[in-house]
Each structure stands twice: as structure tokens, then as C-alpha cells.
Design an enzyme around this catalytic site. Structure first.
Site, PDB file in Angstrom:
ATOM      1  N   ASP A 577       0.866  -1.182   0.000  1.00  0.00           N
ATOM      2  CA  ASP A 577       0.000   0.000   0.000  1.00  0.00           C
ATOM      3  C   ASP A 577       0.900   1.229   0.000  1.00  0.00           C
ATOM      4  O   ASP A 577       1.833   1.339   0.811  1.00  0.00           O
ATOM      5  CB  ASP A 577      -0.910   0.014   1.231  1.00  0.00           C
ATOM      6  CG  ASP A 577      -1.884   1.189   1.218  1.00  0.00           C
ATOM      7  OD1 ASP A 577      -2.892   1.095   0.499  1.00  0.00           O
ATOM      8  OD2 ASP A 577      -1.592   2.187   1.910  1.00  0.00           O
ATOM      9  N   LEU A 578       0.653   2.184  -0.907  1.00  0.00           N
ATOM     10  CA  LEU A 578       1.505   3.365  -1.032  1.00  0.00           C
ATOM     11  C   LEU A 578       1.190   4.368   0.079  1.00  0.00           C
ATOM     12  O   LEU A 578       0.018   4.666   0.356  1.00  0.00           O
ATOM     13  CB  LEU A 578       1.306   4.025  -2.397  1.00  0.00           C
ATOM     14  CG  LEU A 578       1.594   3.159  -3.623  1.00  0.00           C
ATOM     15  CD1 LEU A 578       1.408   3.977  -4.905  1.00  0.00           C
ATOM     16  CD2 LEU A 578       3.004   2.582  -3.568  1.00  0.00           C
ATOM     17  N   ASP A 620      -4.267   2.539  -4.900  1.00  0.00           N
ATOM     18  CA  ASP A 620      -2.809   2.513  -4.718  1.00  0.00           C
ATOM     19  C   ASP A 620      -2.367   1.240  -4.009  1.00  0.00           C
ATOM     20  O   ASP A 620      -1.353   1.222  -3.314  1.00  0.00           O
ATOM     21  CB  ASP A 620      -2.348   3.750  -3.943  1.00  0.00           C
ATOM     22  CG  ASP A 620      -2.968   3.835  -2.554  1.00  0.00           C
ATOM     23  OD1 ASP A 620      -3.925   3.065  -2.284  1.00  0.00           O
ATOM     24  OD2 ASP A 620      -2.513   4.655  -1.747  1.00  0.00           O
TER      25      ASP A 620
END
Length: 707
Positions: A577-578, A620
């Protein structure tokens, strides 16, 4: 040449052939099974007999033994097996591959196994007379053929041991048969060539000749298959024996049509004089039309078959002068013929036999086509006194030939101009799949010239992976399957490009002298396959980044989990996960956010190992499937490598941004549900976020094989 006894039997330890090295370089050695088939031959035996060993193994010794020596050689082998002699000595002649004959001194013994039963026979040969030069028999054969051609005499011979028949070229010409039929069985010739009314007589005479040895002397009618022309032939035949054993039959055939016509004339003349009125029946029973014209042009004799061509009866025509008075003749181009050009006129004028096909227009205006033979009858001074005309109606044969020609032309036009690729494919065992004829559409599809394709096979222009499929297809067609269900095949063009074709194959029965072939249709479906591949890719990949989407992720995860028991190595999952993506998206716009996601995807690909799968699950969030992971430490190292890539600055269109990532890892040592795998990695990712982000979180072990 009589067999002589030897001192003892040669023995081998068992029934397998024992091949001993030759001790005398001038002696050839061969081993034959008890049926006379060669099991082994040494090089000297091959050199003496004039045959390569590859051509002898499995063949019968009878095939290369001179016919006149064959029976006594077989008797000697029988005496050996019966124990009447211990060795069979014989001067025997062999016929080489080039037709030459060599005379040898041979000695044959019986080989027995350890149990005393006969295993095979062993033959030693020594050359005692040099090979007859091949040019001798060849010249003899040429002179014989020339003599037969000049004399109009055809010959035939039947080997009674093999039932094989050979016919001379002159005989094939007389019978109107193609050269490829020179070895056709004599029963086939009778059914195809002999006139139906004479077939039983010919069959009975041939049976009496072959079975009882009764000489054959007979006259019968033939119908040449291609032209439908009826002729008369005289046939003779004799059966020949060696020491009382029948070995072959031979005979001659000569065309006597002109003789029969002349006899008909003489019969007619004799009838007019009251000498042989009973011979009038000969003319009336002839299927052929017969006309006799005197040198002054007066028709003296005509049978009903000829008169009916002009719509008259015989007694109405006799006494007329010239044929032009009651019929109109046209040449093969349909042009009216002048009286001077008619076959009868030319035969009377030049004193030679004239053969010609002409059309005769009857009173109903219909043209009937006749094969005409005009034979001049000369007087004592050698001047033409009469001309005998024989007429064979070939209208139906000509019509069938024209219909076939039209059909072939239509096929050629349809074949050559078809919008799909078409080819005639050879289905014979020797050259299965060879392209015999191709059209322009197939050349364009394959990217090759017509010359290149017609010297290649289907396998030669196909993708290498298709070869086994083609072989199975050809075998199915040769086995009698009429057509093969349309199938998709890949082909390699001359420039290396791979194209796709939908192929249909149908079996086509061949003519007697042709190999079987198939008609192959190839429709270019390359554009459709490319479109299908594009649609499939779109359905399984993220449109923005090109990474695998959630559907393909689940499919790859299921396969990787199922492979764990086979490989014995766990698989791992990274859930990424960004951190900071929302800030970039809000501050710089969605376009910048999309560009950032594309660059992230590129860095994830570069971090993955060969065989791993990188997927975008949405927004994302990304995942990486790692196969064959030896331990958790290795999986964590992959995650740290991904973090290092994400920590490098991202250069977007107008600015530079820094982000990080939170990664959860899970190692599965045994198959589980993909949802459980993903949930475990997701939980580990949230642990990483809770611990301060930009780090790797490890899923706790909960009976799922996590370490």
C-alpha cells in the site's frame, strides 16, 4: 546342376542368427529365414549380387534369383529341411539392382538351434563368371522395344511365383492404357479394356493357360478406355515350366482391326458372288460401322451401323458415289470438310491407312463423332482398288472428355481465384503433406512464392509446435476419414512473422495412376486472433499500469498454491500500500497521480524475480506473488528491495515527489484459499502502517504455514 551332400550340419547355440566374420574375402555370406527372407548379408554378398544390404534385408531370395534357377534352388532348401541332404551346392544366377546377371557357385547349409530344430539357412557364394555388363541387357531391351513398335506387336509376361505381370510399352499403346499401368493385374485389364461381350471368353482362356497350361490362341475386341475406341486384337499365350514346375506365362497381342475390316470386305465380295453368303452376318453383327468404296468412289458395301449414321438403311446407300452425297463431315474444330480431305479419299489417293476423328452431321442436324480408320486394298500392281472404312462412335466419350475439361477449367478458375488460401496436398506415405498445387491467396497468406510453396510441405511452413498435429491429421485422412473438422493452425511466413489460419482438409479420391490427395482451405484469421488476444489481455490486466488485475491475480495465486506439494517449496505474497499517494493526487492532480502509479508499476516489475507476478488490486494497492520461496527471510528481502525502490524520488511532469510504502508479507507452506492468503498479507500490511509505515510487516502464524 544337382545338389551334393556335405559332411554335417552347421549349428548355432540358439535360434538367433549368429553372424560370423568372413574368412575368405572372395566369399559372400547370407543368412535366410526358413521362408527364404534375408536376415543378414555381408558386404561381399552384396557386392557379388549387386544389391546394397539395405535393399536386401527382409526381402525374399526369390526376388533376386534368376527365374531359371529358382525352382531347383527351392527344391534344395526343401531337401535340407527334410534331412535328405546335408548341403545344397548349386551354380545359381542372381539378377542385380541394375538388371545385370552374375553367375555364382553357391553352397547352402541348414543352421539348427541348441534343441536341434531348424533355425535358418546359411548360403556362401563365389563369383565364377563376371557380371554381364548392364549395357547389354539395356540394348537388348531397346532393340526389342523398337522391334515391337515397328511390328505393332505387344508382349506380356506373368511370374507365377509372385503373380506379377509386366507389359511392354507397345502393348500399352495397343490397349490404350497409360504407362503407369504396365504392372496392373491382368484381371484389372480385362475389366477395363476387354469388350464386355468378350470378357468371359478371355477370362476362361487365361484361366486355362495359367492353371492347366493350355495354349491361348484367340481373337477378341477391346475398347480403349480413354477414347472409347473399339479395336480387334489377336492374342497368344504359353505357359513355361522348369523341371515340370510352372514358373511363368508369356504371350503377345497384335492389333488386327484392319485385318478384320479386310475380311469383312472379302466376306461381302464373296457373298455377292454367292460363295460365302453366311459371312454376311459378320457385317451386321459388328458394332463398328463398315463401308467399302471402290476406287471410282462407288459405295459397294455398307452395314446398317454405318448407314444409320446418315439416317438411311444399307440398301439405300449401296451404289451411291461418294460419301458427301448423304452426309456432311466436319473436322474437330467444327469446320466443314471438303471431299478431298475425307479419310477415304486420302487413303485411295495416297495408298496409306488413315486414322482421323471427324464429325458426321445426320439429317436431324446433330453431329455424331466417329473415330475413322480408312484402309486401302491394293490390287496386284500395288494400286488402291478399294478402301475399307471402319467407324467407331466416340460421341459420348468426346462429350464426357469435354465435360471433364469444362469441369477442370471451372475448378481451376475457382481454385486460382478463391479469396481463401487453397492447396492440393499429397497424402501418400512417402511425401505426406507435400503441396502439389497452391493458389495466389495461399501465397499471400504464407508470404512465399508459388515455387517455394509447391516444393514444400504443410509442416515446412507451419509453426514448429504444429508438426505433431499435422502428422495426426494426415494419418486420419489416409485412414479413410473423408474430412477433418476445421482447426486453427499457426504458420511461419518467410520473414518469420507468425500468422494464424483456420484450416479445413477434405480427402479426394485419386485416379488409378495418382497418389491420394486432399484439398486444403486456409482462411486467414490473424486479425481475429490479435483482437482476441487484445481483449483477453484487457480483461486480465490493469488498463493504466499494464499489470495483472485482480482476476488474473487470483488465477495465478491458485496455480502457485496448488504447485506447493509438487515443488516442496512455499510461496509468498507481498501486499503493498503506497504511503503519501493521496497527497500527490490532491496537490498535483489526477494526471500526476496516474503517472506516479505507472512509475510505481515499473519499479515493482524491476524488483520482482523471474516467474513472480505483480498485480494492481485497485487504487494505490498492489500485490506480488513470489513462487518457490525458500524461507521467510528471502521473502522479507524482496519486500525491503521494493521499499528501497519506492523511497527513490519520483520525477513527474512538473515536480518531484517522495512517497513510501507499507508492505505486508505472508509465507504459505501448504495450499490455502487465495482469500485467506490475501487477508493474512493485508493484516501484515496494516501492522506495518501501525508501526510507523515505510516498513515490512510479517503476518502472524495461524496454522497457515506462516513462519
Amino acid at each position: 546342376m544337382t545338389p551334393q551332400s556335405a559332411v554335417g550340419l552347421e549349428r548355432a547355440p540358439d535360434k538367433a542368427v549368429v553372424v560370423e566374420p568372413g574368412t575368405n574375402p572372395s566369399v559372400g555370406i547370407a543368412h535366410e529365414d526358413l521362408n527364404g527372407n534375408y536376415l543378414h548379408v555381408d558386404p561381399m554378398f552384396c557386392r557379388i549380387t549387386g544389391h546394397p544390404d539395405s535393399a536386401l534385408i527382409g526381402r525374399s531370395a526369390a526376388e533376386i534369383t534368376h527365374l531359371d534357377d529358382l525352382v531347383i534352388h527351392r527344391d534344395g532348401i526343401a531337401d535340407l529341411r527334410a534331412g535328405r541332404i546335408l548341403r545344397h551346392d548349386l551354380d545359381v544366377r542372381y539378377v542385380g539392382a541394375d538388371g545385370g546377371v552374375v553367375c555364382t557357385s553357391s553352397s547352402t547349409t541348414l543352421v539348427t538351434g541348441a534343441d536341434g530344430t531348424a533355425s535358418h539357412v546359411r548360403t556362401e557364394i563365389r563369383e565364377v563368371i563376371g557380371r554381364r555388363p548392364h549395357h547389354g541387357p539395356a540394348n537388348d531391351g531397346r532393340r526389342l522395344r523398337e522391334t515391337q513398335w515397328m511390328g505393332g506387336l505387344g508382349s506380356w509376361e506373368i511370374d507365377l511365383a509372385t503373380d506379377r505381370i509386366s507389359r511392354s510399352e507397345a502393348l500399352l499403346e495397343i490397349l490404350g492404357m497409360p504407362v503407369g499401368d504396365q504392372h496392373r493385374h491382368y484381371a484389372h485389364t480385362r475389366s477395363q479394356v476387354v469388350h464386355p461381350d468378350d470378357r468371359d471368353r478371355v477370362r476362361d482362356a487365361m484361366r486355362a493357360l495359367l492353371v492347366e497350361g493350355a495354349p491361348m490362341r484367340m481373337r477378341y475386341r477391346i475398347t480403349r478406355p480413354a477414347q472409347g475406341i473399339e479395336r480387334w486384337v489377336d492374342a497368344r499365350g504359353e505357359r513355361f515350366s522348369v523341371e515340370g514346375v510352372p514358373v511363368r506365362a508369356a504371350g503377345t497381342v497384335v492389333d488386327v482391326t484392319e485385318v478384320v475390316l479386310a475380311e469383312a470386305v472379302r466376306a461381302s465380295q464373296a457373298s455377292a458372288l454367292g460363295i460365302a453368303r453366311h459371312q454376311d452376318a459378320l457385317l451386321s453383327t459388328l458394332v463398328q460401322g463398315v463401308i467399302v468404296i471402290r476406287a471410282d468412289g462407288v459405295i459397294t458395301t455398307i452395314n446398317e451401323a454405318a448407314a444409320s449414321i446418315g439416317g438411311l438403311q444399307a440398301d439405300q446407300v449401296e451404289g451411291m458415289t461418294g460419301l458427301g452425297s448423304w452426309w456432311g463431315a466436319v473436322d474437330e474444330d467444327g469446320v466443314s470438310m471438303a471431299p478431298a480431305d475425307l479419310p477415304a479419299t486420302r487413303a485411295l489417293r495416297d495408298g496409306v491407312t488413315v486414322h482421323q476423328t471427324i464429325g458426321i452431321r445426320g439429317p436431324d442436324g446433330i453431329v455424331r463423332w466417329q473415330d475413322v480408320t480408312a484402309v486401302p486394298i491394293l490390287d496386284a500392281a500395288g494400286r488402291p482398288e478399294y478402301v475399307v472404312i471402319g467407324l467407331s462412335d466416340v460421341t459420348e466419350a468426346r462429350r464426357a472428355k469435354q465435360a471433364l475439361s469444362v469441369s477442370e477449367e471451372r475448378f481451376r478458375l475457382a481454385f486460382d481465384n478463391a479469396p481463401v488460401g487453397m492447396a492440393m496436398v499429397d497424402l501418400s506415405e512417402a511425401s505426406s503433406g507435400r503441396l502439389r498445387r497452391v493458389n495466389a491467396a495461399l501465397c499471400a497468406f504464407a508470404g512465399r512464392s508459388r515455387e517455394d510453396l509447391e516444393s514444400a510441405a504443410l509442416m515446412d511452413i507451419s509453426h514448429p509446435d504444429e508438426e505433431s498435429g499435422w502428422q495426426a491429421t494426415m494419418a486420419a485422412l489416409r485412414s479413410g476419414q473423408g474430412a477433418v473438422t476445421p482447426m486453427e493452425r499457426r504458420f511461419a511466413r518467410a520473414d518469420g512473422t507468425i500468422v494464424h489460419g483456420q484450416v479445413s482438409l477434405s480427402f479426394m479420391p485419386a485416379a488409378d495412376s495418382e497418389a491420394p490427395f486432399g484439398i486444403c482451405l486456409v482462411e486467414d484469421i490473424t486479425a481475429r486472433k490479435v483482437a482476441e488476444a487484445a481483449l483477453l489481455h484487457q480483461s486480465l490486466h490493469d488498463p493504466l499500469t499494464g499489470l495483472s488485475n485482480r482476476h488474473l491475480f487470483y488465477d495465478r495465486a491458485e496455480h502457485a498454491l496448488a504447485a506447493i506439494p509438487r515443488s516442496g517449496r512455499p510461496m509468498g505474497l507481498l501486499y503493498i500500500d503506497l504511503d503519501g499517494f493521496k497527497t500527490v493526487n490532491d496537490s498535483s492532480g489526477h494526471a500526476a497521480g496516474d503517472e506516479l502509479l505507472v512509475q510505481v508499476a515499473d519499479r515493482l516489475r524491476s524488483s520482482a524475480r523471474v516467474g513472480d507476478t505483480v498485480a494492481r488490486l485497485g487504487g494505490d494497492e498492489f500485490a506480488m506473488i513470489c513462487v518457490d520461496v525458500p524461507d521467510l527471510t528471502t521473502l522479507v528481502q524482496v519486500g525491503e528491495r521494493v521499499l528501497a525502490e519506492l523511497n527513490r524520488p519520483f520525477r513527474l511532469a512538473r515536480s518531484v515527489h517522495r512517497i513510501s510504502g507499507s508492505i505486508g508479507v505472508h509465507l504459505a507452506a501448504e495450499p490455502i484459499e487465495p482469500d485467506r492468503l490475501l487477508a493474512a498479507a493485508d493484516a501484515a500490511m496494516y501492522r506495518a502502517k501501525a508501526a510507523g509505515r515505510n516498513r515490512v510487516g510479517i503476518a502472524p502464524s495461524a496454522g497457515t504455514g506462516a513462519a
